[in-house]
Design a protein around this motif. Structure first.
Motif, mmCIF file in Angstrom:
data_model
loop_
_atom_site.group_PDB
_atom_site.id
_atom_site.type_symbol
_atom_site.label_atom_id
_atom_site.label_comp_id
_atom_site.label_asym_id
_atom_site.label_seq_id
_atom_site.Cartn_x
_atom_site.Cartn_y
_atom_site.Cartn_z
ATOM 1 N N ALA A 120 37.337 41.402 41.414
ATOM 2 C CA ALA A 120 37.064 42.473 42.936
ATOM 3 C C ALA A 120 37.420 43.702 43.086
ATOM 4 C CB ALA A 120 38.094 41.364 44.176
ATOM 5 N N LEU A 121 38.444 44.220 42.357
ATOM 6 C CA LEU A 121 38.766 45.306 42.384
ATOM 7 C C LEU A 121 36.718 46.654 41.901
ATOM 8 C CD1 LEU A 121 40.411 47.713 42.339
ATOM 9 C CD2 LEU A 121 41.053 47.713 39.970
ATOM 10 N N TYR A 122 37.028 46.044 40.630
ATOM 11 C CA TYR A 122 35.224 46.669 40.217
ATOM 12 C C TYR A 122 34.170 46.475 41.168
ATOM 13 C CZ TYR A 122 31.174 47.448 37.167
ATOM 14 O OH TYR A 122 29.986 47.452 36.361
ATOM 15 N N PHE A 123 33.931 45.652 41.554
ATOM 16 C CA PHE A 123 33.352 45.316 43.442
ATOM 17 C C PHE A 123 33.807 46.801 44.306
ATOM 18 C CE2 PHE A 123 32.451 43.886 47.955
ATOM 19 C CZ PHE A 123 31.022 44.009 47.823
ATOM 20 N N GLY A 124 35.129 46.468 44.389
ATOM 21 C CA GLY A 124 35.067 48.013 45.263
ATOM 22 C C GLY A 124 35.594 49.207 44.704
ATOM 23 N N PHE A 125 35.057 49.534 43.423
ATOM 24 C CA PHE A 125 34.311 50.292 42.582
ATOM 25 C C PHE A 125 33.254 50.964 42.952
ATOM 26 C CE2 PHE A 125 38.300 50.285 39.589
ATOM 27 C CZ PHE A 125 39.412 50.677 40.220
ATOM 28 N N LEU A 126 32.695 50.056 42.850
ATOM 29 C CA LEU A 126 31.039 49.651 42.809
ATOM 30 C C LEU A 126 30.501 50.622 44.157
ATOM 31 C CD1 LEU A 126 29.897 46.664 40.773
ATOM 32 C CD2 LEU A 126 29.540 49.371 40.469
ATOM 33 N N VAL A 127 31.200 49.322 45.084
ATOM 34 C CA VAL A 127 30.700 49.503 46.752
ATOM 35 C C VAL A 127 31.260 51.175 47.010
ATOM 36 C CG1 VAL A 127 30.939 48.728 49.193
ATOM 37 C CG2 VAL A 127 30.292 47.131 47.033
ATOM 38 N N SER A 128 32.726 51.300 46.759
ATOM 39 C CA SER A 128 32.708 52.814 47.052
ATOM 40 C C SER A 128 32.221 54.179 46.507
ATOM 41 C CB SER A 128 34.053 53.072 47.067
ATOM 42 O OG SER A 128 35.278 51.665 47.397
ATOM 43 N N TYR A 129 31.704 53.707 45.604
ATOM 44 C CA TYR A 129 30.568 54.882 44.819
ATOM 45 C C TYR A 129 30.063 55.046 45.541
ATOM 46 C CZ TYR A 129 33.317 56.548 41.128
ATOM 47 O OH TYR A 129 35.282 56.820 40.912
ATOM 48 N N ALA A 130 28.801 53.849 45.744
ATOM 49 C CA ALA A 130 27.864 54.255 46.652
ATOM 50 C C ALA A 130 28.182 54.612 47.877
ATOM 51 C CB ALA A 130 27.141 52.172 46.339
ATOM 52 N N GLN A 131 28.651 54.090 48.674
ATOM 53 C CA GLN A 131 28.697 54.409 49.755
ATOM 54 C C GLN A 131 28.855 55.781 49.572
ATOM 55 O OE1 GLN A 131 32.377 52.780 52.187
ATOM 56 N NE2 GLN A 131 31.683 53.731 54.322
ATOM 57 N N GLY A 132 30.167 56.649 49.029
ATOM 58 C CA GLY A 132 29.949 58.336 48.280
ATOM 59 C C GLY A 132 29.238 59.035 48.453
ATOM 60 N N MET A 133 28.278 58.120 47.208
ATOM 61 C CA MET A 133 26.955 58.930 46.923
ATOM 62 C C MET A 133 25.718 59.060 47.974
ATOM 63 S SD MET A 133 28.228 60.337 44.191
ATOM 64 C CE MET A 133 26.727 60.466 43.159
ATOM 65 N N LYS B 70 25.345 44.284 39.127
ATOM 66 C CA LYS B 70 26.523 44.248 38.489
ATOM 67 C C LYS B 70 27.424 43.770 39.595
ATOM 68 C CE LYS B 70 26.541 49.077 37.049
ATOM 69 N NZ LYS B 70 26.842 48.944 35.238
ATOM 70 N N VAL B 71 27.340 44.169 41.245
ATOM 71 C CA VAL B 71 27.178 43.871 42.527
ATOM 72 C C VAL B 71 27.462 42.420 42.769
ATOM 73 C CG1 VAL B 71 27.122 43.780 44.843
ATOM 74 C CG2 VAL B 71 26.998 46.211 43.983
ATOM 75 N N GLN B 72 26.375 41.975 42.617
ATOM 76 C CA GLN B 72 26.458 40.448 42.282
ATOM 77 C C GLN B 72 26.577 39.699 41.427
ATOM 78 O OE1 GLN B 72 21.692 39.947 41.658
ATOM 79 N NE2 GLN B 72 21.504 39.992 44.122
ATOM 80 N N SER B 73 27.622 40.542 40.475
ATOM 81 C CA SER B 73 28.353 39.334 38.844
ATOM 82 C C SER B 73 29.820 39.295 39.754
ATOM 83 C CB SER B 73 28.359 39.968 37.781
ATOM 84 O OG SER B 73 29.257 41.565 38.139
ATOM 85 N N CYS B 74 29.981 40.167 40.677
ATOM 86 C CA CYS B 74 31.472 40.432 41.196
ATOM 87 C C CYS B 74 31.342 40.121 42.487
ATOM 88 C CB CYS B 74 32.249 41.307 41.036
ATOM 89 S SG CYS B 74 31.336 42.828 41.294
ATOM 90 N N VAL B 75 30.873 39.339 43.272
ATOM 91 C CA VAL B 75 30.814 39.429 45.154
ATOM 92 C C VAL B 75 31.914 38.066 45.312
ATOM 93 C CG1 VAL B 75 28.948 38.541 45.388
ATOM 94 C CG2 VAL B 75 29.727 40.119 47.518
ATOM 95 N N ALA B 76 31.273 37.453 44.359
ATOM 96 C CA ALA B 76 31.891 35.742 44.538
ATOM 97 C C ALA B 76 32.490 36.022 44.446
ATOM 98 C CB ALA B 76 31.003 34.571 44.139
ATOM 99 N N SER B 77 33.621 36.922 43.647
ATOM 100 C CA SER B 77 35.074 36.674 43.518
ATOM 101 C C SER B 77 35.865 37.914 44.339
ATOM 102 C CB SER B 77 35.592 37.121 41.920
ATOM 103 O OG SER B 77 34.840 36.788 41.098
ATOM 104 N N THR B 78 35.034 39.088 44.726
ATOM 105 C CA THR B 78 35.822 39.600 46.535
ATOM 106 C C THR B 78 35.780 38.762 47.436
ATOM 107 O OG1 THR B 78 34.684 41.740 45.263
ATOM 108 C CG2 THR B 78 35.557 41.662 47.574
ATOM 109 N N ARG B 79 34.879 37.871 47.617
ATOM 110 C CA ARG B 79 35.025 37.195 48.902
ATOM 111 C C ARG B 79 36.582 35.741 48.470
ATOM 112 N NH1 ARG B 79 28.660 36.432 48.762
ATOM 113 N NH2 ARG B 79 28.094 38.189 50.619
ATOM 114 N N SER B 80 36.304 35.139 47.061
ATOM 115 C CA SER B 80 37.209 34.385 47.485
ATOM 116 C C SER B 80 38.401 35.058 47.480
ATOM 117 C CB SER B 80 37.717 34.357 45.000
ATOM 118 O OG SER B 80 35.894 32.892 45.189
ATOM 119 N N LEU B 81 38.658 36.100 46.149
ATOM 120 C CA LEU B 81 39.875 36.849 46.913
ATOM 121 C C LEU B 81 40.593 37.390 47.970
ATOM 122 C CD1 LEU B 81 42.382 37.755 44.902
ATOM 123 C CD2 LEU B 81 41.523 40.250 45.384
#
Length: 150
Positions: free
Chosen positions: A5-18, A77-88
């Motif tokens: 979930a933390l990795y997901f947060g990093f991925l999406v935050s960087y994507a949004q910033g860029m 990368k996102v697909q590999s961790c979005v489910a964990s993010t939703r669960s958390l």
């Protein structure tokens, strides 16, 4: 689960910033070199995340990339961790644990990947209170409803 979930947060935050940098570059004619920005941050900034190398690579492969979330390597990368993010987040909400940054990151992602948004409800409310009209999802055009008759 939390690490993904933390990795997901990093991925999406960087994507949004860029994406924000790319949009500003386009709107104001800055011609920002996205690959160079990622490399500069990787080499000299406090961020220094290894993920910035992946970002630079994505922009090298596709210089006019509209959004990092559309880059094939980031999709995987996102697909590999979005489910964990939703669960958390489900667990945290159920147990009264506030995770505001991760929650808004998932909401940004959900909005980015959704075909339909809740803005239709906002349009209906605006029409009800001020006759501002609305668009429908089932047919073309702009509509107004006499809400008092419903």
């Amino acid at each position: 689960m939390a690490e993904e979930a933390l990795y997901f947060g990093f991925l999406v935050s960087y994507a949004q910033g860029m994406h924000l940098l790319a949009e500003a570059s386009s709107e104001y004619g800055y011609e920002l070199p996205m690959v160079a920005i990622a490399k500069i941050w990787r080499e000299g900034c406090i961020i220094r995340a290894a993920l910035l190398e992946d970002i630079a690579q994505a922009y090298q492969e596709e210089p006019h990339l509209k959004h990092l979330l559309l880059a094939p390597s980031f999709v995987a990368k996102v697909q590999s961790c979005v489910a964990s993010t939703r669960s958390l987040l489900s667990y945290s909400i159920s147990n009264g644990i506030s995770l505001p940054a991760l929650s808004t990151t998932l909401l940004y992602f959900e909005c980015f990947t959704s075909r339909r948004m809740p803005t239709n409800m906002i349009q209906a409310q605006r029409d009800y209170f001020g006759s501002h009209t609305y668009e429908r999802t089932d047919r073309e055009g702009t509509f107004h409803t006499k809400w008092s008759k419903i």
